[in-house]
Design a protein around this motif. Structure first.
Motif, PDB file in Angstrom:
ATOM      1  N   LEU A  45      35.902  28.650  51.806  1.00 30.59           N
ATOM      2  CA  LEU A  45      36.635  28.978  50.582  1.00 30.59           C
ATOM      3  C   LEU A  45      38.136  29.016  50.839  1.00 30.59           C
ATOM      4  O   LEU A  45      38.927  28.506  50.036  1.00 30.59           O
ATOM      5  N   ALA A  49      40.997  26.731  49.193  1.00 30.86           N
ATOM      6  CA  ALA A  49      41.998  27.347  48.319  1.00 30.86           C
ATOM      7  C   ALA A  49      43.430  27.170  48.807  1.00 30.86           C
ATOM      8  O   ALA A  49      44.325  26.854  48.010  1.00 30.86           O
ATOM      9  N   ILE A  53      47.399  26.356  46.670  1.00 30.13           N
ATOM     10  CA  ILE A  53      48.183  27.520  46.242  1.00 30.13           C
ATOM     11  C   ILE A  53      49.660  27.275  46.490  1.00 30.13           C
ATOM     12  O   ILE A  53      50.064  26.932  47.600  1.00 30.13           O
ATOM     13  N   LEU A 105      44.759  25.363  41.951  1.00 22.57           N
ATOM     14  CA  LEU A 105      43.527  26.062  42.316  1.00 22.57           C
ATOM     15  C   LEU A 105      42.685  26.357  41.087  1.00 22.57           C
ATOM     16  O   LEU A 105      41.451  26.226  41.116  1.00 22.57           O
ATOM     17  N   LYS A 108      40.913  23.194  40.163  1.00 18.11           N
ATOM     18  CA  LYS A 108      39.836  22.905  41.102  1.00 18.11           C
ATOM     19  C   LYS A 108      38.634  23.789  40.823  1.00 18.11           C
ATOM     20  O   LYS A 108      37.482  23.311  40.799  1.00 18.11           O
ATOM     21  N   ALA A 109      38.874  25.080  40.610  1.00 19.19           N
ATOM     22  CA  ALA A 109      37.771  26.002  40.344  1.00 19.19           C
ATOM     23  C   ALA A 109      37.012  25.605  39.090  1.00 19.19           C
ATOM     24  O   ALA A 109      35.777  25.659  39.047  1.00 19.19           O
ATOM     25  N   LEU A 121      36.655  31.492  44.112  1.00 19.42           N
ATOM     26  CA  LEU A 121      38.003  30.907  44.105  1.00 19.42           C
ATOM     27  C   LEU A 121      38.919  31.634  43.128  1.00 19.42           C
ATOM     28  O   LEU A 121      40.103  31.848  43.408  1.00 19.42           O
ATOM     29  N   GLU A 122      38.375  32.003  41.979  1.00 20.67           N
ATOM     30  CA  GLU A 122      39.173  32.765  41.009  1.00 20.67           C
ATOM     31  C   GLU A 122      39.600  34.099  41.606  1.00 20.67           C
ATOM     32  O   GLU A 122      40.750  34.544  41.419  1.00 20.67           O
ATOM     33  N   ILE A 124      39.921  34.818  44.822  1.00 23.52           N
ATOM     34  CA  ILE A 124      40.913  34.566  45.866  1.00 23.52           C
ATOM     35  C   ILE A 124      42.289  34.402  45.242  1.00 23.52           C
ATOM     36  O   ILE A 124      43.297  34.897  45.777  1.00 23.52           O
ATOM     37  N   ALA A 125      42.363  33.727  44.108  1.00 24.10           N
ATOM     38  CA  ALA A 125      43.642  33.591  43.405  1.00 24.10           C
ATOM     39  C   ALA A 125      44.202  34.959  43.032  1.00 24.10           C
ATOM     40  O   ALA A 125      45.413  35.211  43.155  1.00 24.10           O
TER      41      ALA A 125
END
Length: 240
Positions: A45, A49, A53, A105, A108-109, A121-122, A124-125
């Motif tokens: 992940l 990511a 970013i 990102l 991509k998600a 991923l959301e 992680i953002a």
């Protein structure tokens, strides 16, 4: 870093704010169990990511102007919030900001068919935005010698509704051109993984969570303080 000297301000655009993602910390935060069949590895992940970013921010050094019981002026713009006005009672200098990780990102998600991986991923953002806010706070504390800065954002409390985003964005001119963030007709930011607010000196420390009674908020950082909320409601500015 490059300062924006429009209007003789101390506005600054910061590109490529450092981001650090630790696999063990990501696993703990997102409750990932790699031993489960089909569960993505945190390293996977992070590898997906990080290249997508671009954490960047714009902020300004603004001075507090006129105040009344329900509003406060910052850099000539009137914000209507009793909570903000209370917190800026003794402040002279504050730091409006907008921060974003950019759209890559998020895009991509959205394109991934795996809903669980999309969720990770959301999240992680969101972690990256929290890191960025802490980094900017530390930077401004060190630069200006404040022992503590607190943050308040439009929409974080009913007292300071999301409609006040328009006034905040007006401090930066064309924010979309400058930092790539725009407001929708409903005052939401695009890209979605963006944050905004005002950083201000606070000896006691303040977080909007202290005034929010919502129990099921996953972003809660402090307990609801009923006594403090009552104090904000009854504050009489006419007596100082």
């Amino acid at each position: 870093m490059r300062p924006d000297r429009r209007k003789n301000s101390e506005m600054e655009i910061i590109d490529r704010i450092p981001v650090s993602l630790d696999a063990a910390e990501i696993s703990r935060h997102l409750h990932i169990r790699p031993e489960r069949e089909g569960s993505p590895r945190p390293e996977e992940l992070i590898g997906l990511a990080l290249p997508l970013i671009n954490l960047r921010a714009i902020h300004d050094v603004s001075f507090v102007g006129n105040k009344d019981g329900e509003s406060v002026e910052v850099a000539g713009v009137v914000f209507r919030s009793r909570v903000l006005r209370t917190n800026l009672e003794r402040a002279q200098k504050v730091f409006p900001y907008i921060m974003t990780i950019g759209p890559a990102l998020e895009q991509k998600a959205a394109s991934i068919g795996d809903l669980l991986k999309q969720y990770y991923l959301e999240e992680i953002a969101n972690i990256v935005l929290e890191q960025g806010a802490a980094w900017l706070t530390d930077k401004l504390q060190g630069r200006w010698g404040f022992p503590r800065l607190s943050n308040l954002s439009p929409g974080s409390l009913e007292d300071w509704p999301i409609t006040e985003q328009r006034q905040l964005f007006s401090l930066f001119g064309d924010a979309e051109k400058v930092i790539g963030v725009r407001l929708t007709d409903h005052f939401l930011m695009l890209p979605r993984k963006s944050i905004s607010g005002i950083l201000f000196p606070s000896e006691e420390g303040f977080t909007a969570c202290q005034l929010c009674p919502r129990d099921d908020c996953p972003s809660r950082r402090a307990r609801y303080d009923e006594a403090l909320a009552a104090e904000y409601r009854k504050r009489d500015f006419t007596t100082g």
